[in-house]
Design an enzyme around this catalytic site. Structure first.
Site, PDB file in Angstrom:
ATOM      1  N   ASP A  74       0.772  -0.981  -0.086  1.00 21.42           N
ATOM      2  CA  ASP A  74       0.054   0.052  -0.075  1.00 21.42           C
ATOM      3  C   ASP A  74       0.976   1.200   0.054  1.00 21.42           C
ATOM      4  O   ASP A  74       0.463   2.346   0.533  1.00 21.42           O
ATOM      5  CB  ASP A  74      -0.933  -0.050   1.205  1.00 21.42           C
ATOM      6  CG  ASP A  74      -2.038  -0.983   1.161  1.00 21.42           C
ATOM      7  OD1 ASP A  74      -1.979  -1.854   0.244  1.00 21.42           O
ATOM      8  OD2 ASP A  74      -2.865  -1.237   2.085  1.00 21.42           O
ATOM      9  N   HIS A  91     -10.599   1.138  -2.367  1.00 19.28           N
ATOM     10  CA  HIS A  91     -11.948   1.104  -1.837  1.00 19.28           C
ATOM     11  C   HIS A  91     -13.120   1.717  -2.790  1.00 19.28           C
ATOM     12  O   HIS A  91     -12.918   2.880  -3.349  1.00 19.28           O
ATOM     13  CB  HIS A  91     -12.005   2.055  -0.474  1.00 19.28           C
ATOM     14  CG  HIS A  91     -11.193   1.346   0.497  1.00 19.28           C
ATOM     15  ND1 HIS A  91     -11.534   0.169   0.972  1.00 19.28           N
ATOM     16  CD2 HIS A  91     -10.254   2.020   1.458  1.00 19.28           C
ATOM     17  CE1 HIS A  91     -10.451  -0.120   2.320  1.00 19.28           C
ATOM     18  NE2 HIS A  91      -9.975   1.288   2.328  1.00 19.28           N
ATOM     19  N   HIS A 144     -10.393   7.287   1.952  1.00 18.50           N
ATOM     20  CA  HIS A 144      -8.998   7.236   1.556  1.00 18.50           C
ATOM     21  C   HIS A 144      -8.985   6.164   0.126  1.00 18.50           C
ATOM     22  O   HIS A 144      -9.764   5.223   0.182  1.00 18.50           O
ATOM     23  CB  HIS A 144      -7.889   6.766   2.596  1.00 18.50           C
ATOM     24  CG  HIS A 144      -8.108   5.375   3.041  1.00 18.50           C
ATOM     25  ND1 HIS A 144      -9.345   5.186   4.108  1.00 18.50           N
ATOM     26  CD2 HIS A 144      -7.862   4.366   2.976  1.00 18.50           C
ATOM     27  CE1 HIS A 144      -9.304   3.881   4.349  1.00 18.50           C
ATOM     28  NE2 HIS A 144      -8.466   3.351   3.724  1.00 18.50           N
ATOM     29  N   ASP A 189      -4.585  -0.735  -1.587  1.00 20.21           N
ATOM     30  CA  ASP A 189      -5.934  -0.441  -0.866  1.00 20.21           C
ATOM     31  C   ASP A 189      -7.014   0.305  -1.971  1.00 20.21           C
ATOM     32  O   ASP A 189      -6.486   1.300  -2.546  1.00 20.21           O
ATOM     33  CB  ASP A 189      -5.839   0.586   0.349  1.00 20.21           C
ATOM     34  CG  ASP A 189      -6.681   0.328   1.363  1.00 20.21           C
ATOM     35  OD1 ASP A 189      -7.193  -0.916   1.700  1.00 20.21           O
ATOM     36  OD2 ASP A 189      -7.167   1.141   2.247  1.00 20.21           O
ATOM     37  N   LYS A 234      -6.974  -4.831  -2.771  1.00 21.09           N
ATOM     38  CA  LYS A 234      -7.964  -5.243  -1.349  1.00 21.09           C
ATOM     39  C   LYS A 234      -8.650  -3.957  -1.116  1.00 21.09           C
ATOM     40  O   LYS A 234      -8.414  -2.966  -1.463  1.00 21.09           O
ATOM     41  CB  LYS A 234      -6.945  -5.876  -0.203  1.00 21.09           C
ATOM     42  CG  LYS A 234      -6.089  -4.721  -0.054  1.00 21.09           C
ATOM     43  CD  LYS A 234      -5.039  -5.341   1.123  1.00 21.09           C
ATOM     44  CE  LYS A 234      -4.143  -4.201   1.674  1.00 21.09           C
ATOM     45  NZ  LYS A 234      -4.873  -3.013   2.223  1.00 21.09           N
ATOM     46  N   CYS A 291      -1.928  -2.539   7.869  1.00 18.02           N
ATOM     47  CA  CYS A 291      -1.967  -3.481   6.664  1.00 18.02           C
ATOM     48  C   CYS A 291      -0.604  -4.127   6.587  1.00 18.02           C
ATOM     49  O   CYS A 291      -0.680  -5.311   6.362  1.00 18.02           O
ATOM     50  CB  CYS A 291      -2.240  -2.762   5.265  1.00 18.02           C
ATOM     51  SG  CYS A 291      -4.029  -2.216   5.385  1.00 18.02           S
TER      52      CYS A 291
END
Ligand code: VGL
Ligand code: ZN
Length: 191
Positions: free
Chosen positions: A18, A62, A79, A60, A104, A143
């Site tokens: 990340d 989202h 974020h 990451d 993810k 993470c």
């Protein structure tokens, strides 16, 4: 202390967690000095390329209004929104085109802090013959921690690159590092 040029061996993989704009200074969920991991990781990336060691990178990623965001009752400000600038890898991170990406945080119903959480990563690592993981990136107390602990649970040898990670809070970082080491992770700095 390990030597960066001799550390990586056949059966190893480098995994960069990340290293995205939103986790760096100026981003939506900035980690203090988060961008300082970039030059260190670039040296590991170039060593991995020279040794033909596989490079994995998680991100990451989202959806808008993700369950982990404060507006939905979660712990974090919004974020790493899919396709936003904040979700891009840091512009100075020199990931080669051959990097194996792990996405993810895409589930609508739960967060995924670990790169192993419902991504199929362990199947890919096994099919690539990976026995040992070298881990760096952000954030050490979220993470990176979750990924290191899951890697150990999967029976992999895990080495945390101690100078290639930064935590969201210093106390969280110290606690996470102890947890990772107590679970069997090695922590190494390299020159
Ligand atoms: C992370 C907080 C929220 C991380 C991801 O990559 O460490 N931290 N989402
Ligand atoms: Zn997140």
């Amino acid at each position: 202390m390990v030597n960066i040029d001799t550390a990586l061996k056949f059966g190893d993989a480098l995994i960069v967690i990340d290293v995205q704009n939103d986790f760096c200074p100026g981003g939506a969920l900035p980690v203090e000095n988060g961008d300082m991991v970039v030059p260190v990781l670039n040296r590991w990336i170039s060593s991995a390329l020279a040794k033909r060691v596989l490079i994995y990178a998680s991100r990451d990623w989202h959806p808008i209004g993700h369950i982990s965001f404060k507006e939905q009752g979660g712990p974090w400000p919004p974020h790493c929104i899919q396709d936003s600038d904040g979700a891009r890898f840091h512009p100075n991170l020199q990931l080669p085109g051959s990097t194996i990406k792990v996405t993810k945080g895409i589930r609508f119903d739960q967060d995924q802090n670990s790169a192993f959480d419902q991504t199929g990563l362990v199947v890919k690592l096994r099919s690539d013959g990976i026995k040992r993981l070298w881990v760096g990136g952000l954030a050490e107390d979220v993470c990176v921690r979750a990924t290191v602990l899951d890697g150990l649970k999967e029976g992999l040898e895990v080495v945390l690159i101690g100078n290639a990670t930064r935590p969201i809070t210093p106390e969280g970082g110290e606690k996470a590092r102890l947890e990772m080491q107590n679970a069997g992770a090695r922590c190494e700095k390299a020159e």
